[in-house]
Design a protein around this motif. Structure first.
Motif, short mmCIF file in Angstrom:
data_model
loop_
_atom_site.label_atom_id
_atom_site.label_comp_id
_atom_site.label_asym_id
_atom_site.label_seq_id
_atom_site.Cartn_x
_atom_site.Cartn_y
_atom_site.Cartn_z
N TYR D 55 0.85 -1.18 0.00
CA TYR D 55 0.00 0.00 0.00
C TYR D 55 0.88 1.23 0.00
O TYR D 55 1.90 1.26 0.71
N SER D 56 0.50 2.20 -0.79
CA SER D 56 1.22 3.46 -0.76
C SER D 56 0.24 4.56 -0.39
O SER D 56 -0.84 4.66 -0.97
N SER D 57 0.61 5.33 0.61
CA SER D 57 -0.31 6.35 1.13
C SER D 57 -0.57 7.42 0.07
O SER D 57 -1.60 8.07 0.09
N ASP D 58 0.34 7.55 -0.87
CA ASP D 58 0.20 8.58 -1.89
C ASP D 58 1.19 8.27 -3.00
O ASP D 58 2.34 7.93 -2.72
N PRO D 59 0.75 8.37 -4.25
CA PRO D 59 1.68 8.05 -5.33
C PRO D 59 2.89 8.98 -5.35
O PRO D 59 3.97 8.60 -5.77
N VAL D 60 2.70 10.22 -4.92
CA VAL D 60 3.82 11.18 -4.92
C VAL D 60 4.27 11.44 -3.48
O VAL D 60 3.48 11.89 -2.65
N ASN D 61 5.50 11.16 -3.19
CA ASN D 61 6.07 11.41 -1.86
C ASN D 61 5.30 10.72 -0.75
O ASN D 61 5.24 11.20 0.38
N GLY D 62 4.68 9.61 -1.06
CA GLY D 62 3.92 8.90 -0.05
C GLY D 62 4.80 7.95 0.75
O GLY D 62 6.02 7.88 0.54
N LEU D 287 -1.99 -11.34 14.86
CA LEU D 287 -1.07 -12.48 15.00
C LEU D 287 -0.46 -12.87 13.65
O LEU D 287 0.65 -13.39 13.60
N GLU D 288 -1.19 -12.62 12.60
CA GLU D 288 -0.67 -12.94 11.26
C GLU D 288 0.11 -11.76 10.67
O GLU D 288 0.38 -11.74 9.47
N ASN D 289 0.42 -10.81 11.51
CA ASN D 289 1.18 -9.61 11.06
C ASN D 289 0.50 -8.91 9.89
O ASN D 289 1.16 -8.39 9.00
N ARG D 290 -0.82 -8.91 9.89
CA ARG D 290 -1.55 -8.25 8.82
C ARG D 290 -1.86 -6.78 9.13
O ARG D 290 -2.36 -6.06 8.27
N VAL D 291 -1.60 -6.36 10.36
CA VAL D 291 -2.00 -5.02 10.78
C VAL D 291 -0.78 -4.13 10.98
O VAL D 291 0.13 -4.49 11.72
N ILE D 292 -0.75 -3.01 10.30
CA ILE D 292 0.31 -2.02 10.51
C ILE D 292 -0.35 -0.74 11.00
O ILE D 292 -1.33 -0.28 10.42
N VAL D 293 0.18 -0.22 12.11
CA VAL D 293 -0.36 1.03 12.63
C VAL D 293 0.38 2.18 11.98
O VAL D 293 1.60 2.20 11.93
N GLU D 294 -0.37 3.14 11.47
CA GLU D 294 0.23 4.34 10.87
C GLU D 294 -0.55 5.54 11.38
O GLU D 294 -1.72 5.72 11.04
N GLY D 295 0.12 6.32 12.22
CA GLY D 295 -0.60 7.42 12.87
C GLY D 295 -1.71 6.82 13.72
O GLY D 295 -1.49 5.86 14.46
N ASN D 296 -2.92 7.34 13.57
CA ASN D 296 -4.02 6.81 14.36
C ASN D 296 -4.92 5.88 13.55
O ASN D 296 -6.07 5.67 13.86
N LYS D 297 -4.36 5.35 12.47
CA LYS D 297 -5.12 4.45 11.61
C LYS D 297 -4.36 3.14 11.42
O LYS D 297 -3.19 3.04 11.78
N THR D 298 -5.05 2.16 10.89
CA THR D 298 -4.37 0.91 10.60
C THR D 298 -4.44 0.61 9.11
O THR D 298 -5.41 0.96 8.43
N ILE D 299 -3.41 -0.05 8.64
CA ILE D 299 -3.44 -0.71 7.35
C ILE D 299 -3.63 -2.18 7.65
O ILE D 299 -2.86 -2.76 8.43
N VAL D 300 -4.66 -2.77 7.11
CA VAL D 300 -4.90 -4.20 7.36
C VAL D 300 -4.84 -4.93 6.02
O VAL D 300 -5.67 -4.72 5.14
N PHE D 301 -3.81 -5.78 5.87
CA PHE D 301 -3.64 -6.53 4.62
C PHE D 301 -4.42 -7.85 4.71
O PHE D 301 -3.96 -8.80 5.35
N HIS D 302 -5.57 -7.90 4.09
CA HIS D 302 -6.40 -9.10 4.16
C HIS D 302 -5.88 -10.18 3.21
O HIS D 302 -5.38 -9.87 2.16
#
Lengths: 302, 302, 302, 302
Positions: D55-62, D287-302
């Motif tokens: 996942y990229s938070s933004d295509p430019v400078n993300g 437990l499956e390391n699918r969750v990354i915390v970024e700021g006050n949000k999560t990235i969840v890789f299903h």
């Protein structure tokens, strides 16, 4: 009078965003290093991977599938060389693959019979700019939808159809498909059976909406049979058309809750809302190259 | 050691609340005035209608169904007279009916094979006081679930079963059903087929959970076949058992989304969560007299 | 050019089916015998109860609510007498009530701003004959939707609006509401705040769609705030408008799943599909007299 | 007596499958070629990519995030060198990263108060072998759950808790966390507030279940307030605990439909089924390391 209030001009889609975007789909025998080879290839060609999804049918001796969306400045000028350079990689790793460019808009035809709800939903999404295709022709065995379609500036062909005249009907349809250079054929509740010859023309390029939760209620009258069986959920299924009726690879399915008070008329009403959203989702995913057919199943990279 | 931490004593259920509550179910030819007759009858017997649901299969010459939950002070002492008084009304209007009293707790048996998830969910709900029944016996063709069941104080019978010994197995099962005065038999993933003789003993009183979204994947191996077909949703169906395999009246169904990455093992895992909640809901509604069987369908008054 | 291909003529709705159908809504202090009184009343007036739903806020000293749909041959000629006869019953039992007749079609106005998706969905359902109302006028502070609305033969009024001119805008709107004899005002993404004076004119007769799962994200920019908060579901809420912003009685809510990849633009797209179906359901239920407002909550008889 | 019928021995998990599997999580400034670098690194170390999500938070400078699951024969013997070799890559590309090995089972503690449903669901999944963690201790401010937990062979500590003694309670809890070498702390309806000091000990390692659809009904009594507001759906939210009450990064949310008949008791019952599945999903994904915390949000890789 014009009612095209929501039609976004195509020029909007032909901006630099679309100019420089591509999607590479690859299928090959799984083995270590495939991702590395592909990502190195793209990096070498100054392409930045935006999105990547992969699936392996089996960790041992399985088949590997990947969809990579990438951004490449000046893609138009570079893509011929990229494709040429890729041939060698593909040969080494025994890859089937396709390069898809967002600037080359898919050209779609819609077939419809009497019920317009699926057609309307597709047109609505398209008007909103949410369906990345050019809808270039609508063909129907009824006249009902003509005014609405023509009001949007889309040519509408009325071709009566029934069992007896199927061959000549299909000849005319194929001629139009070729005339309009159709990439994708959407059956938006088109209630005629297609011949094997016709289907072969468009392998994995005809998307149908079946008005049941397949494989329940294959064939005719699914709502009537759902009513008879007393099911508590009804559904719809969007699938690629093959020559086994209602047996093609499923792209998307969904359901809604019903109860004993819902008669067949009511089931059909509820069903229409399911059909609308299921077909639209399937078409969107197809257009975004998210769907790979493998045998009689699909891999859908969400 | 006791692990019955959550078992609510039955005395709690035998309080005045339950003492004075009844549910009247009626089925009769539809005609004007039925509701009036029934509500007048209840009012005359000092009963207050708490909840009332009705359904007519057809406005003209249809069949009328109603479920009325009522409160009546001193119901225990009055119900015999009420039932007697009702006979005449029923005769006049050609009614089938049943009086159900909350103080008379349904007695349930659970049949289970190797997979315990549905059994566990039922026991869990029962422990919480959320299942208005006495679970008085569990019978299994495996020993696996014994410790858990016995820890809750419920007798557990191990009766090995297979095609060859079906008759004697069922004779033993019927004997236990009678010994324990069973009103409701719950098949919580019991993987043996019951004979017509057995089923007839318990018409509309055996609830099964089938591990597919019926009528898709009738019969054995539904998850394997769902995998083969590449469906995008899998489901479970709870139904009354009849002598047509997987064809009995459906009480409840539900589904979950799956995708191409889910193999059969994964489908079964996801399926278990659906089966648990679908069976539990069906059993609850049955116990609350919310389910009326009509032909091969159910009316479920939510 | 006409695109009214799907408009069902009103004559179809004014057939005997609608002529002879009524719905009686009653609210009163709960006590034994109310159902008996009402059903006897209807039976005496040769009305057959088709559907009946009730709710009591509390078994002891609660408030009783009932919705009865009935069929009565020759209802047009009888209803005046029925209403007169009912007055005495209502007085005795302290009832609030309303008689509603299906032949008297509700007259609706729709207010819309720039985004047309909710308007389009309502018009679509109405064209299909699935919305039992006459949509007699559309009012907007933008010109965007005019062509589509007028193509359906519905008058369209463009009334620019902003804070400064709110009073004169509302005066004009009220005048039109009166001119068109509006029963129900639907705010289909109308992005202007209404004054207390305006709202009082139409108590419990203005239905709004709020683009969040209330009470989360009350006020402006709900999708932006949902994005900031990182929620995993977004929703929409349809409610009656009161003078507490976004605090009116909720009729219907629904949600869709989103994930970290969905930016605000994507959330809004997904949100539009939720808004469309939530508003349409709420309006349908209102038109079918299924919604009773009690305090700041609704009773919805499904 | 033993009721551990379903406990899979750990030896089953320590087979070659788990021995040779790793997951690499990387976060870094986005730029072309990152995927290429990572996949080349893994290929060089004879690792086959099984699953990859980015996942990229933004295509430019993300910011770029990726989770790669890989298989590597003899991983145990190679991982030290791999990690060492990776340091240089990480430095060049300014990466934050973590190597996770499936053979190193996460050690979890569960905190619970009176209501056991979330605890029970976690134990149930764990017994089934569906939760890849060792649940090594349960701590509660009530004695209720002790028999069940101890029957599974898990130590149970009763530590009474209230505002006045919070500091000494937490000192004791921290001591146990250290004694049991806890990686993950699951609050399974633990109804005590944790101090900032405690939370800092376990940043992004405490998962809570909140009994509402956040940000609706932050704080105490969410079901009571949902009832007061008359919402039509209730929900639950699982999130990492931060020092802003109920404001931590959301991992998962879900809802169920309710209606006017559901009082607070009923809402709580329905809510329990939502809480059970939402918490369990969040824990699994963590437990499956699918969750990354970024700021006050999560990235969840299903």
């Amino acid at each position: 009078m014009s009612i095209n209030m929501k039609v976004k001009s195509n020029s909007q889609h032909q901006n630099s965003h679309f100019e420089n975007r591509g999607r590479l789909l690859v299928k090959c025998p799984d083995k270590p290093g495939i991702v590395s080879v592909l990502s190195a290839f793209l990096h070498t060609h100054n392409s930045n991977i935006i999105e990547s999804s992969q699936y392996s049918s089996d960790p041992v001796n399985g088949t590997f599938f990947i969809r990579i969306a990438y951004h490449c400045e000046g893609l138009v000028g570079k893509c011929a060389q990229m494709e040429k350079d890729f041939e060698q990689i593909a040969a080494v790793h025994n890859m089937e693959y396709s390069f898809n460019y967002l600037r080359e808009r898919t050209r779609s035809a819609i077939f419809v019979s009497k019920e317009p709800h699926c057609l309307m939903e597709l047109l609505w999404e398209w008007q909103n700019g949410d369906l990345d295709t050019d809808i270039v022709v609508v063909i129907s065995n009824h006249e009902d939808a003509r005014p609405f379609v023509e009001a949007l500036g889309i040519p509408y062909y009325y071709i009566p159809a029934n069992k007896e005249i199927r061959k000549q009907v299909e000849a005319e349809q194929v001629r139009l498909m070729e005339q309009y250079k159709i990439d994708l054929l959407i059956l938006a509740r088109y209630m005629q059976i297609l011949t094997p010859e016709f289907v072969e023309h468009f392998e994995n390029r005809i998307i149908n909406i079946h008005h049941s939760f397949l494989p329940a209620f294959i064939g005719a009258g699914p709502y009537e049979r759902a009513y008879e069986r007393g099911v508590k959920l009804i559904g719809a299924t969007s699938h690629y058309v093959t020559n086994n009726l209602d047996e093609g690879p499923i792209i998307e399915q969904d359901v809604e809750r019903v109860d004993h008070r819902d008669d067949v008329v009511q089931l059909k009403k509820i069903g229409r809302t399911i059909e609308r959203r299921v077909l639209t989702k399937a078409v969107k995913w197809h257009l975004e190259n998210r769907v790979i057919v493998e045998g009689n199943k699909t891999i859908v990279f969400h």
